[in-house]
Design a protein around this motif. Sequence first.
Motif, mmCIF file in Angstrom:
data_model
loop_
_atom_site.group_PDB
_atom_site.id
_atom_site.type_symbol
_atom_site.label_atom_id
_atom_site.label_comp_id
_atom_site.label_asym_id
_atom_site.label_seq_id
_atom_site.Cartn_x
_atom_site.Cartn_y
_atom_site.Cartn_z
ATOM 1 N N LYS A 1 -9.408 -6.268 -1.260
ATOM 2 C CA LYS A 1 -11.031 -6.923 0.298
ATOM 3 C C LYS A 1 -10.172 -6.066 0.719
ATOM 4 C CE LYS A 1 -11.373 -11.387 1.515
ATOM 5 N NZ LYS A 1 -10.633 -12.599 2.231
ATOM 6 N N THR A 2 -12.124 -5.469 2.080
ATOM 7 C CA THR A 2 -11.646 -4.885 2.782
ATOM 8 C C THR A 2 -11.891 -5.391 3.990
ATOM 9 O OG1 THR A 2 -13.694 -3.921 2.465
ATOM 10 C CG2 THR A 2 -11.627 -2.767 1.496
ATOM 11 N N ALA A 3 -11.779 -5.204 5.577
ATOM 12 C CA ALA A 3 -12.311 -5.387 6.750
ATOM 13 C C ALA A 3 -12.082 -4.434 7.165
ATOM 14 C CB ALA A 3 -11.307 -6.553 7.074
ATOM 15 N N ILE B 1 -7.756 -11.416 6.662
ATOM 16 C CA ILE B 1 -8.650 -11.553 5.758
ATOM 17 C C ILE B 1 -7.538 -12.232 3.867
ATOM 18 C CG2 ILE B 1 -10.423 -9.944 6.592
ATOM 19 C CD1 ILE B 1 -8.668 -7.484 4.806
ATOM 20 N N THR C 1 -7.480 -17.737 2.024
ATOM 21 C CA THR C 1 -8.132 -18.388 0.195
ATOM 22 C C THR C 1 -9.041 -19.056 1.722
ATOM 23 O OG1 THR C 1 -6.866 -17.251 -1.143
ATOM 24 C CG2 THR C 1 -8.725 -18.728 -1.711
ATOM 25 N N CYS D 1 -5.258 -6.468 0.267
ATOM 26 C CA CYS D 1 -5.799 -6.450 1.524
ATOM 27 C C CYS D 1 -5.698 -4.748 2.018
ATOM 28 C CB CYS D 1 -5.929 -7.617 1.899
ATOM 29 S SG CYS D 1 -6.202 -8.852 1.167
ATOM 30 N N THR E 1 -17.901 -1.604 -0.735
ATOM 31 C CA THR E 1 -18.565 -1.614 -1.765
ATOM 32 C C THR E 1 -17.798 -1.007 -3.295
ATOM 33 O OG1 THR E 1 -20.633 -1.041 -2.234
ATOM 34 C CG2 THR E 1 -20.702 -3.347 -1.214
#
Length: 314
Positions: free
Chosen positions: A210-212, A114, A117, A128, A160
Amino acid sequence: MHSTDKIAILMATYNGEKYICQQIDSILSQTCKDWELYIHDDGSTDNTIAAVESYVEKYPDKIHLIDGKSTGGAKYNFFYLFSQVEAPYYMTCDQDDVWLEKKIELTYDKMLAIEKTDGKELKSGLPCLVYTELCVVDSELNTIADTMSEYQSLDCHKRTINQFILQNSVTGCTMMVNRALRDIMLRITDIDNTIMHDWWAALVAAQFGKTAFIDEPTILYRQHGDNSLGALGINKLSYIVRRVWQKKQIQESMRLGRLQAREFAKTYNLPTDSLAVRYAALEGKSRRVRQRFYKENDMYKTGTMRRLGQAVWG
């Protein structure tokens, strides 16, 4: 200040002698060996320190005991640990769980993915966060629930900023954050106004990076009588009956969430029209105004009982 070019595992301890050796052994058994473990104790009165020191003596290049006075609780201890270690990646660790052997490997691989890019080059400075599913177990490691998300009616795919401001689905003992996220986390001006370190990390990642989520358990999340925090089976009838009448607890939970949102907006100087600022401003507003805000911004807690509590008392 400690420094490493490896993954820094941060463990906060307090009176954990009963289970801590099993936890450390599970870290030592990881398939990924590119880590160092940093432990800070919060004033234990049992033999936790002695147990840790025995590992430090045996693995001096891998396990470190950080000096420092008691911080006063888990979230303060973890924020302190973040401030004391310089590393490219961080994982937070409870003292009483058991890590499955591929936990670090799976989480680290997802983090590298993640951070990229367009699937090519790493994007420098992008905060992240990666977190995973858990298996909920009892004190003897017997399975209570195969997954935390089912046990607590959490939707870990809703990540979100709208969702994280209202409700946290990140369990700290499963998460990895990169250096960029840690640096932004530590801009916090008043830790008292945060609910937990993992929730703060989730807010930062959702707002700025960003998250995952890895939909696979990487940890045996132990529930026992001494847990300072733990998992609640919100689908159990006993929980549902209690929760229906918990007006004050629900209202206090929402109040603390708005206080955290206010601190978040202040810390990062968010504009007045940002979601965090507007959510914090709901404090003292009528139920009609609050419910309209939730609808307009698609902000609803997951789980039937949480949704009901939000609708009636939130």
